[in-house]
Design an enzyme around this catalytic site. Structure first.
Site, PDB file in Angstrom:
ATOM      1  N   CYS A 227      -2.184   1.407  -4.182  1.00  0.00           N
ATOM      2  CA  CYS A 227      -0.934   2.085  -4.556  1.00  0.00           C
ATOM      3  C   CYS A 227      -0.873   2.379  -6.040  1.00  0.00           C
ATOM      4  O   CYS A 227       0.145   2.845  -6.545  1.00  0.00           O
ATOM      5  CB  CYS A 227       0.295   1.297  -4.105  1.00  0.00           C
ATOM      6  SG  CYS A 227       0.534  -0.285  -4.893  1.00  0.00           S
TER       7      CYS A 227
ATOM      8  N   CYS B 112       3.517  -0.165  -8.393  1.00  0.00           N
ATOM      9  CA  CYS B 112       4.047  -1.507  -8.157  1.00  0.00           C
ATOM     10  C   CYS B 112       4.620  -2.053  -9.466  1.00  0.00           C
ATOM     11  O   CYS B 112       3.916  -2.124 -10.467  1.00  0.00           O
ATOM     12  CB  CYS B 112       2.946  -2.422  -7.640  1.00  0.00           C
ATOM     13  SG  CYS B 112       3.558  -4.021  -7.090  1.00  0.00           S
TER      14      CYS B 112
ATOM     15  N   CYS C 288       0.872  -1.171   0.000  1.00  0.00           N
ATOM     16  CA  CYS C 288       0.000   0.000   0.000  1.00  0.00           C
ATOM     17  C   CYS C 288       0.910   1.222   0.000  1.00  0.00           C
ATOM     18  O   CYS C 288       2.131   1.088   0.037  1.00  0.00           O
ATOM     19  CB  CYS C 288      -0.994  -0.005   1.162  1.00  0.00           C
ATOM     20  SG  CYS C 288      -0.307   0.136   2.811  1.00  0.00           S
TER      21      CYS C 288
END
Length: 144
Positions: A89, A93, A15
């Site tokens: 997020c 990533c 996150c």
């Protein structure tokens, strides 16, 4: 699930701040799966400390995350994980072929009191239980 047969699956929870959702998820997976799963958590922009309301909510169910520290998301952490679970997020990533990616839509506990964090904690537990059933079910007990 793991890249090598006979090895345990590895899960990375991500996150933004690695201070609430991902910390709670990692703690639940560690508690509920024990040593059947390797657990990591990280944040795309880690906070300075774990959210006190998340710490309090987890303490209510007997899990102490007060000593945890937010960690930065690294490419290696993603590479070393079989499953990467993001929690708000966005596109930060890194994506690698052959990895499994899940996005859990969860409310952000940042700035919330423990009353608001409890339902998030409980929703994370349910999601983690479902994940365990899929990637690392308990071995049936042998009967004599």
């Amino acid at each position: 699930m793991p890249e090598s047969p006979g090895t345990k699956p590895s899960v990375l929870f991500v996150c933004v701040h690695n201070a609430g959702r991902s910390q709670m998820a990692a703690a639940w997976l560690t508690r509920l799966a024990g040593d059947r799963v390797e657990v990591r958590s990280a944040g795309s922009n880690p906070g300075e400390h774990v959210n006190p309301a998340a710490v309090a909510a987890m303490a209510e169910v007997g899990i102490d995350i007060s000593a945890e520290v937010p960690k930065i998301l690294t490419v290696d952490a993603v590479k070393e994980s079989d499953v990467c679970i993001t929690m708000g997020c966005g596109d930060t990533c890194p994506v690698f072929p052959g990895k499994r990616y899940l996005d859990w839509k969860l409310d952000d506990p940042a700035g919330q009191g423990v009353e608001a964090v409890r339902p998030i904690r409980d929703e994370i537990r349910t999601l983690v239980e479902d994940l365990i059933a899929e990637i690392a079910p308990a071995e049936p007990e042998a009967t004599a």
